[in-house]
Design a protein around this motif. Structure first.
Motif, PDB file in Angstrom:
ATOM      1  N   ALA A 140       0.828  -1.205   0.000  1.00 57.63           N
ATOM      2  CA  ALA A 140       0.000   0.000   0.000  1.00 57.63           C
ATOM      3  C   ALA A 140       0.861   1.253   0.000  1.00 57.63           C
ATOM      4  CB  ALA A 140      -0.935  -0.006   1.207  1.00 57.63           C
ATOM      5  N   ALA A 141       1.961   1.238   0.744  1.00 60.95           N
ATOM      6  CA  ALA A 141       2.866   2.389   0.763  1.00 60.95           C
ATOM      7  C   ALA A 141       3.472   2.622  -0.619  1.00 60.95           C
ATOM      8  CB  ALA A 141       3.966   2.169   1.800  1.00 60.95           C
ATOM      9  N   LEU A 142       3.921   1.535  -1.246  1.00 67.20           N
ATOM     10  CA  LEU A 142       4.482   1.664  -2.590  1.00 67.20           C
ATOM     11  C   LEU A 142       3.407   2.109  -3.578  1.00 67.20           C
ATOM     12  CD1 LEU A 142       6.972   1.300  -4.385  1.00 67.20           C
ATOM     13  CD2 LEU A 142       6.283  -1.074  -4.732  1.00 67.20           C
ATOM     14  N   GLY A 143       2.193   1.596  -3.402  1.00 68.55           N
ATOM     15  CA  GLY A 143       1.094   1.965  -4.291  1.00 68.55           C
ATOM     16  C   GLY A 143       0.811   3.456  -4.258  1.00 68.55           C
ATOM     17  N   MET A 144       0.910   4.087  -3.087  1.00 67.73           N
ATOM     18  CA  MET A 144       0.709   5.531  -3.003  1.00 67.73           C
ATOM     19  C   MET A 144       1.724   6.273  -3.860  1.00 67.73           C
ATOM     20  SD  MET A 144      -0.346   6.648   0.878  1.00 67.73           S
ATOM     21  CE  MET A 144      -0.550   8.336   0.292  1.00 67.73           C
ATOM     22  N   ALA A 145       2.975   5.810  -3.827  1.00 67.50           N
ATOM     23  CA  ALA A 145       4.010   6.454  -4.647  1.00 67.50           C
ATOM     24  C   ALA A 145       3.774   6.188  -6.132  1.00 67.50           C
ATOM     25  CB  ALA A 145       5.387   5.959  -4.223  1.00 67.50           C
ATOM     26  N   GLU A 146       3.337   4.976  -6.471  1.00 71.64           N
ATOM     27  CA  GLU A 146       3.077   4.651  -7.878  1.00 71.64           C
ATOM     28  C   GLU A 146       1.930   5.477  -8.442  1.00 71.64           C
ATOM     29  OE1 GLU A 146       4.563  -0.029  -7.945  1.00 71.64           O
ATOM     30  OE2 GLU A 146       2.438   0.440  -7.710  1.00 71.64           O
ATOM     31  N   GLU A 147       0.933   5.758  -7.627  1.00 70.75           N
ATOM     32  CA  GLU A 147      -0.233   6.521  -8.084  1.00 70.75           C
ATOM     33  C   GLU A 147      -0.020   8.023  -7.994  1.00 70.75           C
ATOM     34  OE1 GLU A 147      -2.906   5.261  -9.526  1.00 70.75           O
ATOM     35  OE2 GLU A 147      -1.934   3.291  -9.365  1.00 70.75           O
ATOM     36  N   GLY A 148       1.122   8.452  -7.488  1.00 65.51           N
ATOM     37  CA  GLY A 148       1.385   9.881  -7.375  1.00 65.51           C
ATOM     38  C   GLY A 148       0.753  10.518  -6.161  1.00 65.51           C
ATOM     39  N   GLU A 149       0.208   9.726  -5.240  1.00 68.47           N
ATOM     40  CA  GLU A 149      -0.381  10.266  -4.017  1.00 68.47           C
ATOM     41  C   GLU A 149       0.701  10.617  -2.996  1.00 68.47           C
ATOM     42  OE1 GLU A 149      -3.240   7.463  -2.625  1.00 68.47           O
ATOM     43  OE2 GLU A 149      -4.243   7.318  -4.567  1.00 68.47           O
ATOM     44  N   ALA A 150       1.878  10.056  -3.170  1.00 68.17           N
ATOM     45  CA  ALA A 150       3.042  10.399  -2.348  1.00 68.17           C
ATOM     46  C   ALA A 150       4.239  10.511  -3.278  1.00 68.17           C
ATOM     47  CB  ALA A 150       3.294   9.334  -1.280  1.00 68.17           C
ATOM     48  N   GLY A 151       5.150  11.403  -2.929  1.00 67.52           N
ATOM     49  CA  GLY A 151       6.349  11.533  -3.748  1.00 67.52           C
ATOM     50  C   GLY A 151       7.343  10.419  -3.517  1.00 67.52           C
ATOM     51  N   PHE A 152       7.265   9.799  -2.325  1.00 65.17           N
ATOM     52  CA  PHE A 152       8.229   8.766  -1.953  1.00 65.17           C
ATOM     53  C   PHE A 152       7.528   7.673  -1.141  1.00 65.17           C
ATOM     54  CE2 PHE A 152      10.316  12.887  -2.022  1.00 65.17           C
ATOM     55  CZ  PHE A 152      11.418  12.676  -2.850  1.00 65.17           C
ATOM     56  N   ALA A 153       8.100   6.480  -1.204  1.00 68.56           N
ATOM     57  CA  ALA A 153       7.750   5.404  -0.270  1.00 68.56           C
ATOM     58  C   ALA A 153       9.050   4.929   0.359  1.00 68.56           C
ATOM     59  CB  ALA A 153       7.055   4.257  -0.984  1.00 68.56           C
ATOM     60  N   ILE A 154       8.992   4.593   1.640  1.00 65.31           N
ATOM     61  CA  ILE A 154      10.165   4.043   2.315  1.00 65.31           C
ATOM     62  C   ILE A 154       9.837   2.624   2.750  1.00 65.31           C
ATOM     63  CG2 ILE A 154       9.500   5.100   4.524  1.00 65.31           C
ATOM     64  CD1 ILE A 154      12.561   5.352   5.083  1.00 65.31           C
ATOM     65  N   LEU A 155      10.720   1.677   2.397  1.00 68.70           N
ATOM     66  CA  LEU A 155      10.480   0.258   2.650  1.00 68.70           C
ATOM     67  C   LEU A 155      11.710  -0.371   3.298  1.00 68.70           C
ATOM     68  CD1 LEU A 155       9.034  -0.685  -0.868  1.00 68.70           C
ATOM     69  CD2 LEU A 155       7.711  -0.195   1.187  1.00 68.70           C
ATOM     70  N   PRO A 156      11.537  -1.197   4.337  1.00 71.61           N
ATOM     71  CA  PRO A 156      12.673  -1.942   4.879  1.00 71.61           C
ATOM     72  C   PRO A 156      13.069  -3.050   3.911  1.00 71.61           C
ATOM     73  CG  PRO A 156      10.644  -2.643   5.932  1.00 71.61           C
ATOM     74  CD  PRO A 156      10.270  -1.511   5.022  1.00 71.61           C
ATOM     75  N   ILE A 157      14.367  -3.232   3.721  1.00 68.76           N
ATOM     76  CA  ILE A 157      14.805  -4.229   2.740  1.00 68.76           C
ATOM     77  C   ILE A 157      15.680  -5.312   3.352  1.00 68.76           C
ATOM     78  CG2 ILE A 157      16.859  -2.933   1.972  1.00 68.76           C
ATOM     79  CD1 ILE A 157      16.085  -3.871  -0.908  1.00 68.76           C
ATOM     80  N   GLU A 158      16.406  -5.002   4.431  1.00 74.20           N
ATOM     81  CA  GLU A 158      17.183  -6.056   5.092  1.00 74.20           C
ATOM     82  C   GLU A 158      17.530  -5.642   6.512  1.00 74.20           C
ATOM     83  OE1 GLU A 158      21.092  -6.895   3.534  1.00 74.20           O
ATOM     84  OE2 GLU A 158      21.228  -4.905   2.633  1.00 74.20           O
ATOM     85  N   ASN A 159      17.757  -6.654   7.328  1.00 75.33           N
ATOM     86  CA  ASN A 159      18.075  -6.452   8.732  1.00 75.33           C
ATOM     87  C   ASN A 159      19.304  -7.274   9.084  1.00 75.33           C
ATOM     88  OD1 ASN A 159      17.544  -7.816  11.675  1.00 75.33           O
ATOM     89  ND2 ASN A 159      17.057  -5.636  11.671  1.00 75.33           N
ATOM     90  N   THR A 160      20.154  -6.734   9.954  1.00 77.10           N
ATOM     91  CA  THR A 160      21.402  -7.429  10.271  1.00 77.10           C
ATOM     92  C   THR A 160      21.176  -8.704  11.073  1.00 77.10           C
ATOM     93  OG1 THR A 160      21.644  -5.985  12.217  1.00 77.10           O
ATOM     94  CG2 THR A 160      22.803  -5.324  10.203  1.00 77.10           C
ATOM     95  N   THR A 161      19.997  -8.868  11.676  1.00 76.86           N
ATOM     96  CA  THR A 161      19.691 -10.088  12.434  1.00 76.86           C
ATOM     97  C   THR A 161      18.863 -11.079  11.614  1.00 76.86           C
ATOM     98  OG1 THR A 161      19.716  -8.870  14.522  1.00 76.86           O
ATOM     99  CG2 THR A 161      18.596 -10.997  14.515  1.00 76.86           C
ATOM    100  N   ALA A 162      17.779 -10.602  11.022  1.00 72.49           N
ATOM    101  CA  ALA A 162      16.829 -11.501  10.351  1.00 72.49           C
ATOM    102  C   ALA A 162      17.075 -11.633   8.857  1.00 72.49           C
ATOM    103  CB  ALA A 162      15.398 -11.022  10.596  1.00 72.49           C
TER     104      ALA A 162
END
Length: 391
Positions: A140-162
């Motif tokens: 949903a966060a990425l979708g807002m950026a794709e639709e132009g409802e937000a200029g940016f989306a921020i997504l976690p991509i990796e963690n040093t533990t998991a």
């Protein structure tokens, strides 16, 4: 047999030359698309296409080629060209939408979640004008950026533990947007409850699945307590506050405890003391960073299924003097036991060594997508935060 092999080699070289000329043609088409976007109200010129096909037939007859099949080949080339122009125009529109919504950042979760805090950190220099918008999911966060409802989306991509966050990688592979930045954030998990109680007395602990995975050793020390996945860490904290159940706790940040009026029962409960999450900032594709800026270029690719295919790709990277800072394989969803490879290369796409490397890798790979070229935060030259410090 030597003569046959020689002729086959010449055929292979000719085929390659044809494709290289096609690449040159498509690059000209992209430039035409840029001019059309500014000057013309239409994308497709049917009259010009017809004249081109008629001319192809005429040239084919002069060269004693089959005019019908030559015309059909160029129909496919025109279709490819139209696709290139459409993508160029769509990218331009995405950039414009992102510019208009550049004051909004979409993230998964609510205020007090780690994504919220990472977004606040990344955009700190312009925080006065930024609006952070919480969403129910990464998609949903990425979708807002794709639709132009937000200029940016921020997504976690990796963690040093998991480790890597699979959903984010899959979303990046499918989106027309690009990674334009990254941020790293120290994750200090705390056990939060409505009041001061013994952790052993808890019946249930709720949190985001990644947080539960990162605190697995602590959770195993409470065998009588059930761990339950929740939407995000801050939402879990809010639910504990609203439920007012002394047997219920959440794993979240100390900031979430302050926001929702909870008591911290235990601090720093992650399996590893240095627990950091890397986030990527996604927006409309933009110009790559100046080569003088420490940068990273991220790719996803598939290799041919023959001996040494991946090794040849890695040799290309090394041959241009570049550092490969991440390499990870992931299954292809539609092809059992076949894999895609995600790669991070140090350097900007604006640097000759990087652009030449990717051009050569494309020749080796059936599929390659550049996920983004962006200023780095996790390379040795660019690292501002130090994960070796206490987390």
């Amino acid at each position: 047999m030597e003569r046959l092999e020689e002729l086959r080699n010449r055929l292979d070289a000719t085929d390659r030359h044809l494709l290289e000329v096609l690449v040159q043609r498509l690059e000209i088409v992209r430039q035409v698309a840029d001019l059309k976007a500014d000057a013309l109200s239409f994308l497709r010129d049917s009259g010009r296409e017809q004249r081109l096909l008629d001319r192809v037939e005429e040239i084919a007859r002069e060269l004693e080629l089959d005019p019908y099949r030559s015309r059909e080949i160029f129909r496919e080339i025109i279709a490819m060209s139209l696709k290139v122009q459409e993508e160029a125009l769509l990218n331009r529109q995405r950039r414009e939408r992102s510019r208009l919504a550049a004051h909004r950042v979409a993230y998964q979760g609510i205020e007090g979640s780690y994504s919220h805090m990472a977004a606040r950190k990344f955009f700190a220099a312009r925080s006065a004008g930024m609006e952070l918008v919480g969403c129910r999911s990464f998609e949903a966060a990425l979708g807002m950026a794709e639709e132009g409802e937000a200029g940016f989306a921020i997504l976690p991509i990796e963690n040093t533990t998991a480790g890597s966050i699979n959903e984010t990688y899959e979303l990046l592979r499918r989106t027309p947007l690009a990674i334009v930045g990254e941020e790293i954030f120290p994750v200090r998990h705390c056990l939060l409850a409505i009041s001061q109680v013994e952790p052993a007395s808890l019946n249930r602990i709720i949190s985001h699945p990644q947080a539960l995975a990162q605190c697995s050793r602590f959770l195993r020390s409470l065998p009588g307590t059930e761990a339950t996945a929740w939407g995000d860490t801050a939402s879990a904290a809010r639910h504990v506050s609203e439920a007012a159940d002394p047997s219920l706790a959440a794993i979240a940040s100390e900031e979430a405890a302050n926001l929702y009026g909870l008591t911290v029962l235990s601090r720093d409960i992650a399996d590893q003391e240095a627990n950091w999450t890397r986030f990527v900032i996604v927006s409309a594709p933009d110009e790559p960073p100046d080569p003088r800026i420490p940068s990273k270029t991220s790719l996803v690719l598939t290799t041919r299924h023959d001996q040494g295919a991946l090794a040849r790709v890695l040799e290309i990277v090394a041959g241009h003097g570049l550092n490969l800072c991440k390499l990870e394989s992931r299954p292809e969803p539609s092809r059992p036991w076949e894999y895609m490879f995600y790669m991070d290369i140090e350097g900007s796409l604006a640097a000759d060594a990087v652009s030449m490397t990717i051009a050569r890798i494309r020749r080796e790979c059936p599929y390659l997508k550049v996920l983004g070229s962006y200023p780095a935060r996790t390379t040795g030259e660019a690292l501002r935060d130090r994960p070796t410090e206490g987390a």
